[in-house]
Design an enzyme around this catalytic site. Structure first.
Site, PDB file in Angstrom:
ATOM      1  N   CYS A 139       0.833  -1.192   0.000  1.00  0.00           N
ATOM      2  CA  CYS A 139       0.000   0.000   0.000  1.00  0.00           C
ATOM      3  C   CYS A 139       0.874   1.251   0.000  1.00  0.00           C
ATOM      4  O   CYS A 139       1.806   1.371   0.789  1.00  0.00           O
ATOM      5  CB  CYS A 139      -0.889  -0.027   1.248  1.00  0.00           C
ATOM      6  N   GLU A 140       0.585   2.182  -0.901  1.00  0.00           N
ATOM      7  CA  GLU A 140       1.396   3.399  -0.989  1.00  0.00           C
ATOM      8  C   GLU A 140       1.129   4.372   0.162  1.00  0.00           C
ATOM      9  O   GLU A 140       1.883   5.322   0.349  1.00  0.00           O
ATOM     10  CB  GLU A 140       1.161   4.097  -2.324  1.00  0.00           C
ATOM     11  N   HIS A 141       0.082   4.137   0.929  1.00  0.00           N
ATOM     12  CA  HIS A 141      -0.234   5.026   2.038  1.00  0.00           C
ATOM     13  C   HIS A 141       0.493   4.636   3.325  1.00  0.00           C
ATOM     14  O   HIS A 141       0.918   5.503   4.085  1.00  0.00           O
ATOM     15  CB  HIS A 141      -1.746   5.043   2.291  1.00  0.00           C
ATOM     16  N   HIS A 142       0.618   3.327   3.566  1.00  0.00           N
ATOM     17  CA  HIS A 142       1.244   2.867   4.813  1.00  0.00           C
ATOM     18  C   HIS A 142       2.435   1.936   4.590  1.00  0.00           C
ATOM     19  O   HIS A 142       3.098   1.551   5.542  1.00  0.00           O
ATOM     20  CB  HIS A 142       0.210   2.142   5.692  1.00  0.00           C
ATOM     21  N   GLN A 173      -4.999  -0.471  -4.891  1.00  0.00           N
ATOM     22  CA  GLN A 173      -5.546  -1.566  -5.686  1.00  0.00           C
ATOM     23  C   GLN A 173      -6.250  -1.039  -6.927  1.00  0.00           C
ATOM     24  O   GLN A 173      -6.188  -1.647  -7.999  1.00  0.00           O
ATOM     25  CB  GLN A 173      -6.515  -2.392  -4.843  1.00  0.00           C
ATOM     26  N   HIS A 203      -5.954  -6.175   2.465  1.00  0.00           N
ATOM     27  CA  HIS A 203      -5.038  -5.076   2.729  1.00  0.00           C
ATOM     28  C   HIS A 203      -4.620  -5.097   4.195  1.00  0.00           C
ATOM     29  O   HIS A 203      -5.462  -4.970   5.091  1.00  0.00           O
ATOM     30  CB  HIS A 203      -5.706  -3.729   2.406  1.00  0.00           C
ATOM     31  N   CYS A 235      -3.174  -2.869   5.761  1.00  0.00           N
ATOM     32  CA  CYS A 235      -3.414  -1.588   6.433  1.00  0.00           C
ATOM     33  C   CYS A 235      -4.771  -1.589   7.125  1.00  0.00           C
ATOM     34  O   CYS A 235      -5.010  -0.780   8.031  1.00  0.00           O
ATOM     35  CB  CYS A 235      -3.315  -0.420   5.446  1.00  0.00           C
TER      36      CYS A 235
END
Length: 218
Positions: free
Chosen positions: A106-109, A147, A175, A177
């Protein structure tokens, strides 16, 4: 298990923004040593003693692992899909490769996304080697992702390289996250779809896609 389904309409138009994502050239990236130093900083920020035996080689191991986990930045899916085969005996029905396993981040976490992809296309005079489809999924998975973006990238890249009558992609994934942090809901899956060409325009072709996905599982 709860599911969240996201359908992306007008996929080709929205994908133009994705194609413009910048990938830093190697000569503009930090050095391996700088990456290892960054890992040491994170370990200390967490409260660890970076001088203890178990962590002495951790920065080197993490940097090496990241080269593998994020190796997709140095791969070109267009080149992988460059070779096609025209001796298909007039075959023009759906080609489906289902249950392609992948893991991404995940590019956020920067925690794992684990799932499987299903990719279909309608040939228009030529076909791809089946392994090329799996490799395309792997290339985009080995980058920081959402995704939704990954689903769109796989569909658009195959559509652009092969010029088929249509492409359909479905990805289902868990996910971490959501499972490891925050709401902490283990077992929740996200489903995304992307369609181009005949799959986008024809509900009947979409139904055929789902029927083939279910074949042998009922």
């Amino acid at each position: 298990m709860p599911n969240r389904e996201i359908s992306m309409d007008a996929i080709l138009e929205s994908l133009k923004k994705i194609e413009n994502r910048k990938v830093l050239p190697k000569d503009q990236r930090p050095s391996r040593e700088q990456a290892e130093d960054a890992v040491r900083v994170l370990l200390q920020w967490m409260g660890e003693d970076i001088e203890r035996e178990g962590l002495l080689d951790t920065p080197k191991r993490v940097a090496k692992a990241y080269l593998e986990l994020f190796g997709g930045y140095d791969m070109d899916a267009g080149e992988v899909l460059g070779r096609t085969f025209e001796e298909v005996g007039g075959y023009d029905d759906m080609v489906l490769v289902r249950d392609i396993p992948f893991h991404s981040h995940c590019e956020h976490h920067m925690v794992p996304i684990i799932g499987k992809a299903h990719v279909a296309y309608l040939p228009d005079g030529c076909v791809l080697g089946l392994s090329k489809i799996a490799r395309t999924v792997d290339i985009f998975a080995r980058r920081l992702q959402t995704q939704e973006n990954m689903t769109a990238q796989v569909a658009h890249t195959i559509d652009d390289a092969l010029q088929p009558r249509g492409v359909a992609v479905m990805i289902e994934a868990e996910h971490m996250c959501m499972a490891m942090r925050g709401i902490r809901k283990q077992g929740s899956t996200t489903m995304t779809t992307a369609y181009t060409g005949a799959f986008h325009d024809s509900p009947e072709e979409q139904q055929n896609f789902f029927a083939m996905l279910r074949m042998g599982r009922d």
